[in-house]
Scaffold this active site. Structure first.
Site, PDB file in Angstrom:
ATOM      1  CG  ASN A  90     -12.167  -0.395   3.986  1.00 51.88           C
ATOM      2  OD1 ASN A  90     -12.381  -1.003   5.162  1.00 51.88           O
ATOM      3  ND2 ASN A  90     -11.088   0.053   3.672  1.00 51.88           N
ATOM      4  CG  ASP A  95      -1.978   1.044   1.077  1.00 52.82           C
ATOM      5  OD1 ASP A  95      -3.356   0.619   0.984  1.00 52.82           O
ATOM      6  OD2 ASP A  95      -1.942   2.295   1.226  1.00 52.82           O
ATOM      7  CB  ILE A  96       0.685   4.359  -2.332  1.00 58.20           C
ATOM      8  CG1 ILE A  96       2.261   4.985  -2.814  1.00 58.20           C
ATOM      9  CG2 ILE A  96      -0.296   5.048  -1.984  1.00 58.20           C
ATOM     10  CD1 ILE A  96       1.516   5.694  -4.246  1.00 58.20           C
ATOM     11  N   GLY A 149     -15.004   3.636   4.029  1.00 55.22           N
ATOM     12  CA  GLY A 149     -13.401   3.900   3.721  1.00 55.22           C
ATOM     13  C   GLY A 149     -12.923   3.511   2.451  1.00 55.22           C
ATOM     14  CD  GLN A 150     -14.627  -0.451  -2.192  1.00 58.54           C
ATOM     15  OE1 GLN A 150     -15.611  -0.584  -1.894  1.00 58.54           O
ATOM     16  NE2 GLN A 150     -14.436  -1.053  -3.260  1.00 58.54           N
ATOM     17  CB  SER A 151     -10.321   5.311  -1.680  1.00 63.29           C
ATOM     18  OG  SER A 151      -9.190   4.417  -1.401  1.00 63.29           O
ATOM     19  CG  HIS A 180      -6.537  -2.708   3.113  1.00 68.10           C
ATOM     20  ND1 HIS A 180      -5.995  -1.601   2.774  1.00 68.10           N
ATOM     21  CD2 HIS A 180      -7.896  -2.745   2.592  1.00 68.10           C
ATOM     22  CE1 HIS A 180      -6.658  -0.827   2.185  1.00 68.10           C
ATOM     23  NE2 HIS A 180      -8.040  -1.360   2.130  1.00 68.10           N
ATOM     24  CG  HIS A 205      -8.700  -3.364  -2.338  1.00 65.27           C
ATOM     25  ND1 HIS A 205      -9.592  -2.562  -3.049  1.00 65.27           N
ATOM     26  CD2 HIS A 205      -8.474  -2.828  -1.396  1.00 65.27           C
ATOM     27  CE1 HIS A 205      -9.936  -1.522  -2.373  1.00 65.27           C
ATOM     28  NE2 HIS A 205      -9.307  -1.397  -1.391  1.00 65.27           N
TER      29      HIS A 205
HETATM   30  P1  AMP Z   1      -9.708   1.344   0.091  1.00 69.35           P
HETATM   31  O1  AMP Z   1      -9.459   2.712   0.949  1.00 69.35           O
HETATM   32  O2  AMP Z   1      -9.998   0.246   0.968  1.00 69.35           O
HETATM   33  O3  AMP Z   1     -10.307   1.351  -1.261  1.00 69.35           O
HETATM   34  O4  AMP Z   1      -8.083   0.903  -0.101  1.00 69.35           O
HETATM   35  C1  AMP Z   1      -7.685   1.556  -1.411  1.00 69.35           C
HETATM   36  C2  AMP Z   1      -5.878   1.457  -0.900  1.00 69.35           C
HETATM   37  O5  AMP Z   1      -5.182   1.582  -1.897  1.00 69.35           O
HETATM   38  C3  AMP Z   1      -5.631   2.650   0.136  1.00 69.35           C
HETATM   39  O6  AMP Z   1      -5.127   2.208   1.228  1.00 69.35           O
HETATM   40  C4  AMP Z   1      -4.425   3.398  -0.649  1.00 69.35           C
HETATM   41  O7  AMP Z   1      -3.395   3.834   0.299  1.00 69.35           O
HETATM   42  C5  AMP Z   1      -4.037   2.531  -1.603  1.00 69.35           C
HETATM   43  N1  AMP Z   1      -3.315   3.215  -2.959  1.00 69.35           N
HETATM   44  C6  AMP Z   1      -3.817   4.078  -3.700  1.00 69.35           C
HETATM   45  N2  AMP Z   1      -3.092   4.248  -4.716  1.00 69.35           N
HETATM   46  C7  AMP Z   1      -2.129   3.346  -4.402  1.00 69.35           C
HETATM   47  C8  AMP Z   1      -0.993   3.057  -5.601  1.00 69.35           C
HETATM   48  N3  AMP Z   1      -0.703   3.664  -6.502  1.00 69.35           N
HETATM   49  N4  AMP Z   1      -0.047   2.082  -4.969  1.00 69.35           N
HETATM   50  C9  AMP Z   1      -0.785   1.320  -3.882  1.00 69.35           C
HETATM   51  N5  AMP Z   1      -1.464   1.567  -3.069  1.00 69.35           N
HETATM   52  C10 AMP Z   1      -2.478   2.399  -3.561  1.00 69.35           C
END
Ligand code: AMP
Length: 114
Positions: free
Chosen positions: A87, A30-31, A93-95, A102, A100
């Protein structure tokens, strides 16, 4: 999906720190890590936007994902415990809307989560 961040990571047009992969699953860091070990496990194919769209035909993919998570946790020596989280929806908190999971570990993980 053309406009999906994680599909671009699978395809390699967006870089990632890859940790492991199987036929169906890619694992990368995760970034914005929330724990010393924070790895994302995703199906290489965009089979679902989130866990609410999963059903029986995804069983093999999910088994592979959980098995790979356990291998990564063992390699990272997370003997004190680790957690898998997915999420569902922006309110949780899903973005990124490519299903996926975690993998979190390497620090005490409180329960219940905040
Ligand atoms: P969620 O918030 O559950 O949808 O998780 C998405 C995750 O993706 C977050 O924890 C972000 O930090 C992670 N993320 C977003 N962009 C990247 C990226 N380019 N490389 C790795 N992780 C990322």
């Amino acid at each position: 999906m053309a406009d999906c961040l994680f599909c671009k990571i699978v395809g390699g047009s967006i870089p990632s720190e890859r940790v492991a992969e199987t036929e169906r699953i890619l694992a990368f860091r995760d970034i914005n890590p929330a724990a010393p070990t924070h790895v994302l496990l995703i199906p290489k194919e965009h089979v679902a936007d989130s866990a609410e769209q999963l059903h029986g035909e995804h069983g093999l993919m999910l088994a592979e994902l959980f098995g790979l998570a356990a291998e990564i946790a063992a390699e990272a020596h997370l003997e004190e415990g680790w957690r898998l989280v997915t999420n569902v929806g922006a309110g949780a908190g899903q973005s990124v809307f490519h299903f996926h999971v975690h993998l979190l570990g390497g620090r005490p993980l409180g329960w219940p989560p905040g």
